[in-house]
Design a protein around this motif. Structure first.
Motif, PDB file in Angstrom:
ATOM      1  N   UNK A 130       0.838  -1.269   0.123  1.00 37.48           N
ATOM      2  CA  UNK A 130      -0.095  -0.044   0.143  1.00 37.48           C
ATOM      3  C   UNK A 130       0.632   1.252  -0.005  1.00 37.48           C
ATOM      4  N   UNK A 131       0.865   1.942  -1.080  1.00 41.25           N
ATOM      5  CA  UNK A 131       0.319   1.905  -2.386  1.00 41.25           C
ATOM      6  C   UNK A 131       1.284   0.665  -3.125  1.00 41.25           C
ATOM      7  N   UNK A 132       0.513  -0.075  -3.785  1.00 37.32           N
ATOM      8  CA  UNK A 132       1.265  -1.150  -4.525  1.00 37.32           C
ATOM      9  C   UNK A 132       2.395  -0.566  -5.410  1.00 37.32           C
ATOM     10  N   UNK A 133       3.589  -1.116  -5.080  1.00 36.50           N
ATOM     11  CA  UNK A 133       4.775  -0.638  -5.952  1.00 36.50           C
ATOM     12  C   UNK A 133       5.941  -1.517  -5.780  1.00 36.50           C
ATOM     13  N   UNK A 134       6.780  -1.980  -6.805  1.00 43.66           N
ATOM     14  CA  UNK A 134       7.831  -2.713  -6.645  1.00 43.66           C
ATOM     15  C   UNK A 134       8.894  -1.738  -6.245  1.00 43.66           C
ATOM     16  N   UNK A 135       9.594  -1.936  -5.254  1.00 43.10           N
ATOM     17  CA  UNK A 135      10.512  -0.892  -4.617  1.00 43.10           C
ATOM     18  C   UNK A 135      11.847  -1.329  -5.273  1.00 43.10           C
ATOM     19  N   UNK A 136      12.246  -2.325  -5.455  1.00 39.08           N
ATOM     20  CA  UNK A 136      13.335  -2.697  -6.202  1.00 39.08           C
ATOM     21  C   UNK A 136      13.302  -4.166  -6.641  1.00 39.08           C
ATOM     22  N   UNK A 137      13.930  -4.614  -7.702  1.00 40.51           N
ATOM     23  CA  UNK A 137      14.036  -6.038  -8.078  1.00 40.51           C
ATOM     24  C   UNK A 137      15.302  -6.267  -8.878  1.00 40.51           C
ATOM     25  N   UNK A 138      15.674  -7.387  -8.982  1.00 39.36           N
ATOM     26  CA  UNK A 138      16.730  -7.858 -10.189  1.00 39.36           C
ATOM     27  C   UNK A 138      16.679  -9.599 -10.451  1.00 39.36           C
ATOM     28  N   UNK A 139      17.143  -9.574 -11.587  1.00 42.01           N
ATOM     29  CA  UNK A 139      17.138 -11.078 -12.183  1.00 42.01           C
ATOM     30  C   UNK A 139      17.984 -11.810 -11.243  1.00 42.01           C
ATOM     31  N   UNK A 140      18.019 -13.021 -11.125  1.00 36.70           N
ATOM     32  CA  UNK A 140      18.936 -14.007 -10.145  1.00 36.70           C
ATOM     33  C   UNK A 140      20.246 -13.810 -11.249  1.00 36.70           C
ATOM     34  N   UNK A 141      20.144 -13.937 -12.737  1.00 38.29           N
ATOM     35  CA  UNK A 141      21.421 -14.051 -13.373  1.00 38.29           C
ATOM     36  C   UNK A 141      22.219 -12.725 -13.256  1.00 38.29           C
ATOM     37  N   UNK A 142      21.648 -11.683 -12.567  1.00 37.65           N
ATOM     38  CA  UNK A 142      22.471 -10.480 -12.348  1.00 37.65           C
ATOM     39  C   UNK A 142      23.166 -10.388 -11.131  1.00 37.65           C
ATOM     40  N   UNK A 143      22.800 -11.360 -10.346  1.00 41.31           N
ATOM     41  CA  UNK A 143      23.445 -11.330  -8.734  1.00 41.31           C
ATOM     42  C   UNK A 143      24.786 -12.231  -8.873  1.00 41.31           C
ATOM     43  N   UNK A 144      25.911 -11.513  -8.629  1.00 39.65           N
ATOM     44  CA  UNK A 144      27.027 -12.233  -8.635  1.00 39.65           C
ATOM     45  C   UNK A 144      27.440 -12.492  -7.116  1.00 39.65           C
ATOM     46  N   UNK A 145      27.286 -11.865  -6.172  1.00 37.22           N
ATOM     47  CA  UNK A 145      27.561 -12.315  -4.512  1.00 37.22           C
ATOM     48  C   UNK A 145      26.478 -12.020  -3.618  1.00 37.22           C
ATOM     49  N   UNK A 146      26.404 -12.693  -2.743  1.00 31.96           N
ATOM     50  CA  UNK A 146      25.573 -12.373  -1.522  1.00 31.96           C
ATOM     51  C   UNK A 146      25.967 -12.575  -0.202  1.00 31.96           C
ATOM     52  N   UNK A 147      26.005 -11.622   0.695  1.00 36.74           N
ATOM     53  CA  UNK A 147      26.712 -11.917   2.037  1.00 36.74           C
ATOM     54  C   UNK A 147      25.658 -11.188   3.003  1.00 36.74           C
ATOM     55  N   UNK A 148      25.624 -11.823   4.486  1.00 42.22           N
ATOM     56  CA  UNK A 148      25.238 -11.333   5.359  1.00 42.22           C
ATOM     57  C   UNK A 148      25.933 -10.339   6.096  1.00 42.22           C
TER      58      UNK A 148
END
Length: 318
Positions: A130-148
């Protein structure tokens, strides 16, 4: 020759309170025609010509004012309710979803934007309802690294955040209710080993109404109850009333809690004798007004399983 009208003079009634004035303005409305000239040393400097209408929104709509705003707002609300979930492409499946947020670092605003984090077998998305909106998105093929990464919040508490490095050199930070689980699932998904998709949950169909009509609700307020027009909806399970300018029903009453329904010969927007008093197991009294109070009384008694003969109009109790 026309008779000369006597000039209007202000009067003062000490019995009238500010609440009374506000109620009249909201229910009846007021039209202001103001011509003001600001002068200094008898030299007019500033002129103000004001034409304004002030009233409650229901009164405005009854007189056909601000109708475009009302229609646009209700259309937006209906679209928002109908599209709460994430729109998926063909053969796209949701792997997990949880509450979270996205840290916006572009432009003038810098801060967290809360929403729901969706991980599908193709994308990572943060969606606001509310209000409906995609705040951020990316394709998985564009992700090179993920860390906590640990982050100390304003309150001093340490929280784990999810830093997502992208192929274009960018880096985004997400929050999640369960950051460890999201990190593990996202790592596996980016490696081509997505977790099984969540089971499909069909939308819950709303119970069909026994009756749904325009009725008035005697809404309790701090300054005293006030009649408001809106949509009354009676199903086998509950009675609801909602104003067209509210996002949520102002009245939700389980039909199992209805113990008595009777008509009261009081005055209401529906006219004389249109008031219906609904008593509940908690000892409360809810008042409605309808153009056909006899029909509503019978429906409410049937839905609430109220036994005994249908009472006619009775004296008002207050």
């Amino acid at each position: 020759m026309t008779a000369e009208l006597s000039p209007m003079r202000p009067t003062r009634d000490p019995r009238v309170t500010l609440d009374d004035l506000l109620e009249v303005v909201l229910n009846k409305g007021a039209v202001l025609h103001l011509d003001l000239i600001v002068a200094v040393a008898d030299i007019p400097l500033i002129g103000v010509s004001l034409r304004a209408a002030i009233a409650g929104m229901e009164t405005m709509l009854e007189y056909g004012m601000m109708r475009h705003w009302d229609e646009d707002t209700r259309a937006w609300a209906e679209r928002s309710v109908a599209r709460r979930a994430l729109d998926l492409a063909e053969d796209e499946n949701v792997v997990c979803r949880m509450t979270g947020g996205h840290l916006l670092t572009e432009g003038l605003y810098h801060g967290w934007r809360p929403g729901t984090v969706y991980l599908t077998d193709r994308r990572l998305v943060v969606l606001r309802d509310e209000p409906r909106e995609i705040l951020w998105q990316t394709g998985l093929d564009a992700v090179t690294a993920v860390r906590l990464e640990p982050e100390r919040t304003v309150g001093g508490e340490e929280q784990l955040r999810l830093d997502v490095a992208l192929a274009d050199g960018g880096q985004e930070r997400l929050s999640a209710r369960q950051p460890g689980e999201l990190h593990a699932l996202l790592t596996e998904a980016c490696a081509g080993r997505p977790a099984p998709a969540l089971p499909f949950a069909p939308p819950v169909e709303e119970e069909p109404p026994l009756v749904e009509e325009h009725v008035w609700y005697h809404e309790p307020r701090r300054g005293g109850p006030l009649w408001r027009g809106g949509q009354g909806r009676l199903t086998a399970d509950r009675l609801t009333w909602k104003s067209p300018v509210d996002s949520r029903p102002a009245l939700v009453l389980s039909t199992a809690d209805i113990t008595e329904v009777r008509r009261v010969p009081a005055y209401s927007p529906a006219g004389e004798g249109g008031v219906i008093a609904v008593h509940t197991t908690a000892g409360d009294e809810v008042r409605l007004a309808a153009d056909d109070p006899a029909a509503w009384t019978e429906r409410l008694r049937a839905a609430g399983s109220v036994t005994g003969p249908v009472p006619g109009p009775m004296a008002a109790t207050g």
